[in-house]
Design a protein around this motif. Sequence first.
Motif, PDB file in Angstrom:
ATOM      1  N   ILE A 193       0.842  -1.207   0.000  1.00  0.00           N
ATOM      2  CA  ILE A 193       0.000   0.000   0.000  1.00  0.00           C
ATOM      3  C   ILE A 193       0.872   1.250   0.000  1.00  0.00           C
ATOM      4  O   ILE A 193       0.609   2.226  -0.720  1.00  0.00           O
ATOM      5  CB  ILE A 193      -0.939   0.001   1.226  1.00  0.00           C
ATOM      6  N   GLU A 202       0.362   3.431  -3.324  1.00  0.00           N
ATOM      7  CA  GLU A 202      -0.491   4.584  -3.052  1.00  0.00           C
ATOM      8  C   GLU A 202       0.319   5.825  -2.682  1.00  0.00           C
ATOM      9  O   GLU A 202      -0.250   6.901  -2.497  1.00  0.00           O
ATOM     10  CB  GLU A 202      -1.471   4.261  -1.912  1.00  0.00           C
ATOM     11  N   GLU A 222      -0.710   5.945   7.276  1.00  0.00           N
ATOM     12  CA  GLU A 222      -1.800   6.049   6.308  1.00  0.00           C
ATOM     13  C   GLU A 222      -2.116   4.677   5.712  1.00  0.00           C
ATOM     14  O   GLU A 222      -3.287   4.330   5.489  1.00  0.00           O
ATOM     15  CB  GLU A 222      -1.422   7.034   5.206  1.00  0.00           C
ATOM     16  N   GLU A 258      -4.157   2.799   8.189  1.00  0.00           N
ATOM     17  CA  GLU A 258      -5.544   3.261   8.204  1.00  0.00           C
ATOM     18  C   GLU A 258      -6.326   2.700   7.024  1.00  0.00           C
ATOM     19  O   GLU A 258      -7.489   2.304   7.157  1.00  0.00           O
ATOM     20  CB  GLU A 258      -5.579   4.794   8.184  1.00  0.00           C
ATOM     21  N   ILE A 259      -5.694   2.657   5.835  1.00  0.00           N
ATOM     22  CA  ILE A 259      -6.366   2.138   4.646  1.00  0.00           C
ATOM     23  C   ILE A 259      -6.725   0.669   4.844  1.00  0.00           C
ATOM     24  O   ILE A 259      -7.863   0.239   4.601  1.00  0.00           O
ATOM     25  CB  ILE A 259      -5.480   2.322   3.398  1.00  0.00           C
ATOM     26  N   GLU A 274     -10.443  -1.388   5.345  1.00  0.00           N
ATOM     27  CA  GLU A 274     -10.883  -2.519   4.529  1.00  0.00           C
ATOM     28  C   GLU A 274     -11.209  -3.734   5.405  1.00  0.00           C
ATOM     29  O   GLU A 274     -12.104  -4.516   5.085  1.00  0.00           O
ATOM     30  CB  GLU A 274      -9.800  -2.887   3.518  1.00  0.00           C
ATOM     31  N   ASP A 313     -16.853   4.268   3.071  1.00  0.00           N
ATOM     32  CA  ASP A 313     -16.936   5.714   2.865  1.00  0.00           C
ATOM     33  C   ASP A 313     -18.334   6.224   3.178  1.00  0.00           C
ATOM     34  O   ASP A 313     -18.497   7.254   3.849  1.00  0.00           O
ATOM     35  CB  ASP A 313     -16.555   6.061   1.425  1.00  0.00           C
TER      36      ASP A 313
END
Length: 669
Positions: A77, A81, A87, A90-91, A95, A517
């Motif tokens: 990631i 990304e 970060e 967190e991603i 998920e 989201d």
Amino acid sequence: MSLPPGFLDELRTRVSLSQVVGRKVMWDKRKSNQGKGDMWAPCPFHHEKTASFHVDDRKGFYYCFGCHAKGDALSFIQETENVGFMEAVEILAGEAGMPMPARDPKAAQKADRRTQLIEVMEQAVQFFRLQLKTGSAGPARDYLAGRGLSPAALDRWEIGFAPDGWQNLWDHLTGKGVAPDLILAAGLAKPSDRGKNPYDVFRNRIMFPIRDARGRAIAFGGRAMDPNDNAKYLNSPETDLFDKGRSLYNHGPAREAAGREDNPLIVAEGYMDVIALSEAGFRATVAPLGTAVTEHQLHMLWRISPEPVIALDGDTAGLRAAMRVIDLALPLLEAGKGLRFAIMPAGQDPDDVIRAGGPEAVADVLAQAQPMVRLLWQRETEGKVFDSPERKAALDKELRIAISKIKDPSLKLHYGQEIKALREELFGYQPAARREWSGERSFGGGFGGKGGRGRAPWRGAAAPVLSSTKTSTLVTATPEHHAEMREAVILATLITHPCLIEEFEGELERLHPRTEDHHRICTTLITMLDEEMPTDLRADLTARIGPAPLEKLFRQSHVQIAPPMRNPHDTEKARLCISEELAKLRVAEGAETEIEDAISELSLAEDERLTWRLRQLADQRSRMGRSGDEDKADFDIGPNGARMDRDERNAFDELLGKIGFSKDQGGAS
């Protein structure tokens, strides 16, 4: 920000690396083996045409043989990304459905303490191993030899002995300078309620070290040598290191073996079963730790193998354990992730089978492992008599309740079909064969009469699929996708018309967002109702949850063309749009539930009533798309039932007026 101990291990356990990487690459189907988690693709980090990028899904690592890039899901990631470590965490946490932990200023101290506890546990492992070689451990060595364990096997499994006595380990560790609070925190001793020194948890027991997936000693299991001991097997208490519902005995070695060998992952009942099977060549073997299999352990098993085999003793307790696993697993099943059950011969455990017939006997039992649906059928039918309609109906009800727990609609349908076949076999009932497509109605007579006129030219074969059907929304989109689209329009309209949020507060609270989201946006909007509504709601939301969710929301084409987006100052149109989409969501959710229930019933017994029920539900969903209130702000209904754009009609009426025609008459005025 420091993360609490164990958070990253939990995150890596929940996330599938192949799913993370699969969003960025195209797998080479000829080279990949999805069943083993062995995936290959062209490298996403450098331009190439060959599949040199390897993902080992079971171990959670990737490696490129071209550019030598390597790492895990977090590093992937970060690289793809272009984000930092936190970060990326967190991603992935989003998920995996894991909330990010609150900032903990003492996290570093906790990590240091865990390191100290692991060191204490390693000292205890060495102490117990040395004690097994002493004179007092003679009966323990005889027992282990009688179970077929050689000295080399004892070393491989680090088996030890806790001597009889209250403070042998306590005195040894404190003599080595280990702090008393660390011994207590590691679960190796308990405080005395008589004002004396703490006493050892394990006494006169054969000791089995329990290690986590990374090979760190986190707990012990002890088998009593005294036949009168109340607890034949005793595990360490739960500590900062050990959560028995989230641990597996032999986890690390079994995961590695499952990645190298063709043998299935075996789930045995206890330590000795795991050791016996592994020594017989079945190295991909694990066991839960003194409890029934937990939900978390099931996910751990599926990370190692898509279809573990539950190997249980052939006694009443073993069968009861199997039935408990069924109830736990049904709601968690997914396409490609299941369980099989290998029941040992009556009164035997895996060690007994190996002694009697060698590894080949175990292989035969494993080869006959049953899929979970067969064991479910056995549970509901074994020992019962179905000699009346009432008893048959009761069976159907129990099976329907069990199958309804499965969340995947396709999987639920296949379970229903298998149960239906077993039911027909039990009751000796064979339904009439379905008529092949011939253009005839099921209740007799062709569309063109007995003479055959009007019959389809493909009599006796499947009707051809039109190209328009292949590309239609009915085929390419799912009800879940439609629901996400409606949610997006609702949330975007509320953000652009914040004056309506309070009016629809109740509907917002009852909304069940399909995406992470949407969930974050919805939750934040509800929270903001207790505050003064900001002038620029979108900017305030961006500051609270970040720009990505809102950018993704408003970038969607169906949001951009929604009436409230085209007319941002028309509050009434926005209100009608939200009401319409909410109503359609409620109807769709209710219809989906009804259809799933009807399909479950239909899979068990063919019934004209159920066919009618499905047809009514289909009509209801069709009417949902043509609601009488749909786009009232944009369209009028003409005398012939056609919809007319209101603005265009008004402009046309105005033009007719200018040239001398009345809209209510057909001639000149």
